[in-house]
Design a protein around this motif. Structure first.
Motif, PDB file in Angstrom:
ATOM      1  N   LYS A  11       0.792  -1.100   0.048  1.00 31.27           N
ATOM      2  CA  LYS A  11      -0.023   0.053  -0.040  1.00 31.27           C
ATOM      3  C   LYS A  11       1.004   1.343   0.141  1.00 31.27           C
ATOM      4  CE  LYS A  11      -0.195  -0.708   4.971  1.00 31.27           C
ATOM      5  NZ  LYS A  11       0.167  -2.079   5.020  1.00 31.27           N
ATOM      6  N   VAL A  12       0.084   2.250  -0.347  1.00 34.17           N
ATOM      7  CA  VAL A  12       0.851   3.647   0.014  1.00 34.17           C
ATOM      8  C   VAL A  12      -0.170   4.476   0.619  1.00 34.17           C
ATOM      9  CG1 VAL A  12       2.069   3.689  -2.420  1.00 34.17           C
ATOM     10  CG2 VAL A  12      -0.322   4.508  -2.201  1.00 34.17           C
ATOM     11  N   ILE A  13       0.247   5.312   1.489  1.00 32.71           N
ATOM     12  CA  ILE A  13      -0.348   6.038   2.606  1.00 32.71           C
ATOM     13  C   ILE A  13      -0.177   7.673   2.548  1.00 32.71           C
ATOM     14  CG2 ILE A  13      -0.760   6.441   4.900  1.00 32.71           C
ATOM     15  CD1 ILE A  13       0.370   3.730   5.361  1.00 32.71           C
ATOM     16  N   GLY A  14      -1.270   8.350   2.610  1.00 32.48           N
ATOM     17  CA  GLY A  14      -1.195   9.878   2.259  1.00 32.48           C
ATOM     18  C   GLY A  14      -1.996  10.112   1.070  1.00 32.48           C
ATOM     19  N   VAL A  15      -2.331  11.357   1.023  1.00 31.22           N
ATOM     20  CA  VAL A  15      -2.960  12.097  -0.312  1.00 31.22           C
ATOM     21  C   VAL A  15      -2.068  12.092  -1.638  1.00 31.22           C
ATOM     22  CG1 VAL A  15      -4.248  13.869  -1.163  1.00 31.22           C
ATOM     23  CG2 VAL A  15      -4.835  13.102   1.050  1.00 31.22           C
ATOM     24  N   LYS A  16      -0.719  12.622  -1.216  1.00 35.98           N
ATOM     25  CA  LYS A  16       0.211  12.898  -2.329  1.00 35.98           C
ATOM     26  C   LYS A  16       0.534  11.484  -2.596  1.00 35.98           C
ATOM     27  CE  LYS A  16       2.041  17.416  -0.701  1.00 35.98           C
ATOM     28  NZ  LYS A  16       3.142  18.015  -0.260  1.00 35.98           N
ATOM     29  N   GLN A  17       1.064  10.526  -1.820  1.00 37.23           N
ATOM     30  CA  GLN A  17       1.381   9.315  -2.474  1.00 37.23           C
ATOM     31  C   GLN A  17       0.393   8.573  -3.203  1.00 37.23           C
ATOM     32  OE1 GLN A  17       4.662   8.432  -2.335  1.00 37.23           O
ATOM     33  NE2 GLN A  17       5.061  10.344  -1.494  1.00 37.23           N
ATOM     34  N   VAL A  18      -0.876   8.700  -2.618  1.00 37.24           N
ATOM     35  CA  VAL A  18      -1.994   7.950  -3.385  1.00 37.24           C
ATOM     36  C   VAL A  18      -2.414   8.689  -4.784  1.00 37.24           C
ATOM     37  CG1 VAL A  18      -4.312   7.442  -3.277  1.00 37.24           C
ATOM     38  CG2 VAL A  18      -2.927   7.173  -1.202  1.00 37.24           C
ATOM     39  N   THR A  19      -2.087   9.842  -4.876  1.00 39.44           N
ATOM     40  CA  THR A  19      -2.392  10.736  -5.828  1.00 39.44           C
ATOM     41  C   THR A  19      -1.377  10.325  -7.003  1.00 39.44           C
ATOM     42  OG1 THR A  19      -3.232  12.491  -4.982  1.00 39.44           O
ATOM     43  CG2 THR A  19      -2.395  12.944  -7.326  1.00 39.44           C
ATOM     44  N   LYS A  20       0.092  10.127  -6.793  1.00 43.77           N
ATOM     45  CA  LYS A  20       1.028   9.693  -7.507  1.00 43.77           C
ATOM     46  C   LYS A  20       0.562   8.266  -7.951  1.00 43.77           C
ATOM     47  CE  LYS A  20       4.858  12.300  -5.578  1.00 43.77           C
ATOM     48  NZ  LYS A  20       5.976  12.180  -4.537  1.00 43.77           N
ATOM     49  N   ALA A  21       0.070   7.356  -7.213  1.00 44.22           N
ATOM     50  CA  ALA A  21       0.014   5.876  -7.384  1.00 44.22           C
ATOM     51  C   ALA A  21      -1.149   6.042  -8.574  1.00 44.22           C
ATOM     52  CB  ALA A  21      -0.372   5.174  -6.416  1.00 44.22           C
ATOM     53  N   VAL A  22      -2.197   6.649  -8.326  1.00 44.08           N
ATOM     54  CA  VAL A  22      -3.336   6.684  -9.095  1.00 44.08           C
ATOM     55  C   VAL A  22      -2.896   7.275 -10.672  1.00 44.08           C
ATOM     56  CG1 VAL A  22      -5.677   7.558  -9.752  1.00 44.08           C
ATOM     57  CG2 VAL A  22      -5.011   6.926  -7.434  1.00 44.08           C
ATOM     58  N   SER A  23      -2.130   8.194 -10.627  1.00 46.83           N
ATOM     59  CA  SER A  23      -1.581   8.731 -11.674  1.00 46.83           C
ATOM     60  C   SER A  23      -0.733   7.843 -12.793  1.00 46.83           C
ATOM     61  CB  SER A  23      -0.830  10.129 -11.495  1.00 46.83           C
ATOM     62  OG  SER A  23      -1.648  11.108 -11.050  1.00 46.83           O
ATOM     63  N   LYS A  24       0.168   6.966 -11.836  1.00 47.32           N
ATOM     64  CA  LYS A  24       0.750   6.302 -12.576  1.00 47.32           C
ATOM     65  C   LYS A  24       0.281   4.989 -12.984  1.00 47.32           C
ATOM     66  CE  LYS A  24       5.100   7.426 -10.159  1.00 47.32           C
ATOM     67  NZ  LYS A  24       6.195   7.121  -9.338  1.00 47.32           N
ATOM     68  N   LEU A  69      -1.891   0.563   9.808  1.00 52.79           N
ATOM     69  CA  LEU A  69      -0.831  -0.178  10.991  1.00 52.79           C
ATOM     70  C   LEU A  69       0.048   1.182  11.145  1.00 52.79           C
ATOM     71  CD1 LEU A  69       0.202  -3.593   9.691  1.00 52.79           C
ATOM     72  CD2 LEU A  69      -1.695  -2.900  11.325  1.00 52.79           C
ATOM     73  N   ILE A  70      -0.371   2.474  10.977  1.00 52.12           N
ATOM     74  CA  ILE A  70       0.373   3.431  11.588  1.00 52.12           C
ATOM     75  C   ILE A  70      -0.234   4.179  12.714  1.00 52.12           C
ATOM     76  CG2 ILE A  70       1.279   3.994   9.173  1.00 52.12           C
ATOM     77  CD1 ILE A  70      -0.821   6.233   9.068  1.00 52.12           C
ATOM     78  N   GLU A  71       0.305   5.164  13.385  1.00 54.18           N
ATOM     79  CA  GLU A  71      -0.180   5.358  14.812  1.00 54.18           C
ATOM     80  C   GLU A  71      -0.747   7.028  14.684  1.00 54.18           C
ATOM     81  OE1 GLU A  71       2.430   5.051  17.917  1.00 54.18           O
ATOM     82  OE2 GLU A  71       3.057   3.050  17.404  1.00 54.18           O
ATOM     83  N   VAL A  72      -0.809   7.191  13.254  1.00 55.01           N
ATOM     84  CA  VAL A  72      -1.602   8.616  13.077  1.00 55.01           C
ATOM     85  C   VAL A  72      -2.899   8.439  12.317  1.00 55.01           C
ATOM     86  CG1 VAL A  72       0.443  10.016  13.642  1.00 55.01           C
ATOM     87  CG2 VAL A  72       0.028   9.295  11.525  1.00 55.01           C
ATOM     88  N   GLY A  73      -3.796   9.376  12.326  1.00 56.50           N
ATOM     89  CA  GLY A  73      -4.933   9.238  11.177  1.00 56.50           C
ATOM     90  C   GLY A  73      -4.163   9.423   9.751  1.00 56.50           C
ATOM     91  N   ALA A  74      -4.793   8.828   8.701  1.00 52.38           N
ATOM     92  CA  ALA A  74      -4.699   9.027   7.441  1.00 52.38           C
ATOM     93  C   ALA A  74      -5.803   9.232   6.561  1.00 52.38           C
ATOM     94  CB  ALA A  74      -4.284   7.764   6.696  1.00 52.38           C
ATOM     95  N   ALA A  75      -5.672  10.661   5.907  1.00 52.61           N
ATOM     96  CA  ALA A  75      -6.885  11.094   4.878  1.00 52.61           C
ATOM     97  C   ALA A  75      -7.119  10.023   3.770  1.00 52.61           C
ATOM     98  CB  ALA A  75      -6.607  12.312   4.481  1.00 52.61           C
ATOM     99  N   ALA A  76      -6.017   9.272   3.329  1.00 50.26           N
ATOM    100  CA  ALA A  76      -5.826   8.355   1.997  1.00 50.26           C
ATOM    101  C   ALA A  76      -4.991   7.399   2.099  1.00 50.26           C
ATOM    102  CB  ALA A  76      -5.954   9.224   0.714  1.00 50.26           C
ATOM    103  N   ALA A  77      -5.390   6.328   1.539  1.00 55.28           N
ATOM    104  CA  ALA A  77      -4.715   5.123   1.479  1.00 55.28           C
ATOM    105  C   ALA A  77      -5.115   4.468   0.123  1.00 55.28           C
ATOM    106  CB  ALA A  77      -4.495   4.231   2.703  1.00 55.28           C
ATOM    107  N   ALA A  78      -4.117   3.768  -0.446  1.00 46.34           N
ATOM    108  CA  ALA A  78      -4.307   2.861  -1.707  1.00 46.34           C
ATOM    109  C   ALA A  78      -3.691   1.471  -1.589  1.00 46.34           C
ATOM    110  CB  ALA A  78      -3.901   3.535  -2.845  1.00 46.34           C
ATOM    111  N   THR A  79      -4.283   0.447  -2.238  1.00 45.76           N
ATOM    112  CA  THR A  79      -3.691  -0.752  -2.399  1.00 45.76           C
ATOM    113  C   THR A  79      -3.226  -0.684  -3.753  1.00 45.76           C
ATOM    114  OG1 THR A  79      -5.554  -1.703  -3.045  1.00 45.76           O
ATOM    115  CG2 THR A  79      -4.963  -2.219  -0.687  1.00 45.76           C
ATOM    116  N   VAL A  80      -1.534  -1.213  -3.926  1.00 44.33           N
ATOM    117  CA  VAL A  80      -1.364  -1.160  -5.262  1.00 44.33           C
ATOM    118  C   VAL A  80      -1.062  -2.298  -6.020  1.00 44.33           C
ATOM    119  CG1 VAL A  80       0.076   0.910  -4.680  1.00 44.33           C
ATOM    120  CG2 VAL A  80       1.251  -1.217  -4.095  1.00 44.33           C
ATOM    121  N   LYS A  81      -1.118  -2.405  -7.233  1.00 38.19           N
ATOM    122  CA  LYS A  81      -1.102  -3.680  -7.837  1.00 38.19           C
ATOM    123  C   LYS A  81       0.173  -4.377  -7.772  1.00 38.19           C
ATOM    124  CE  LYS A  81      -4.168  -1.509 -11.458  1.00 38.19           C
ATOM    125  NZ  LYS A  81      -4.349  -1.061 -12.547  1.00 38.19           N
TER     126      LYS A  81
END
Length: 83
Positions: A11-24, A69-81
Motif C-alpha cells: 500500500k501507499v499512505i497519504g494523499v500525495k502518495q496515493v495521487t502519484k500511485a493513481v496517476s501512474k 498499521l500507523i499510529e496517526v490518522g490517514a486521509a487516504a490510502a491505496a492498495t497497489v497492484k
C-alpha cells in the motif's frame, strides 16, 4: 475489499502518495476518510473517477490509519497492484 485487507496488502499512505500511485496507474483501490478535509480529498476522488480506480470511504482518519498499521490518522490510502 474490506478495510482489514490494508493490513497485509502492499500500500501507499497519504494523499500525495496515493495521487502519484493513481496517476501512474498502479493503484488498485483507494480508501478515503470521510472526516478528512474535502478540499484535500476531492481532487483525488475526481482523479480516481477519471482513471477508473475504485474508491472506498472509511468513517474516520483514525480508523484508516489503524488499518494501515500507523499510529496517526490517514486521509487516504491505496492498495497497489503487484509488480
Amino acid at each position: 475489499m474490506p478495510l482489514e485487507a490494508l493490513k497485509n496488502a502492499k500500500k501507499v499512505i497519504g494523499v500525495k502518495q496515493v495521487t502519484k500511485a493513481v496517476s501512474k496507474g498502479i493503484a488498485d483501490r483507494v480508501f478515503v476518510a470521510v472526516d478528512a478535509d474535502r478540499r484535500v480529498i476531492q481532487p483525488l476522488v475526481e482523479l480516481c473517477g477519471r482513471k477508473a480506480v475504485a474508491v472506498q470511504e472509511v468513517a474516520t482518519m483514525t480508523e484508516l490509519g489503524q488499518a494501515c498499521l500507523i499510529e496517526v490518522g490517514a486521509a487516504a490510502a491505496a492498495t497497489v497492484k503487484p509488480e
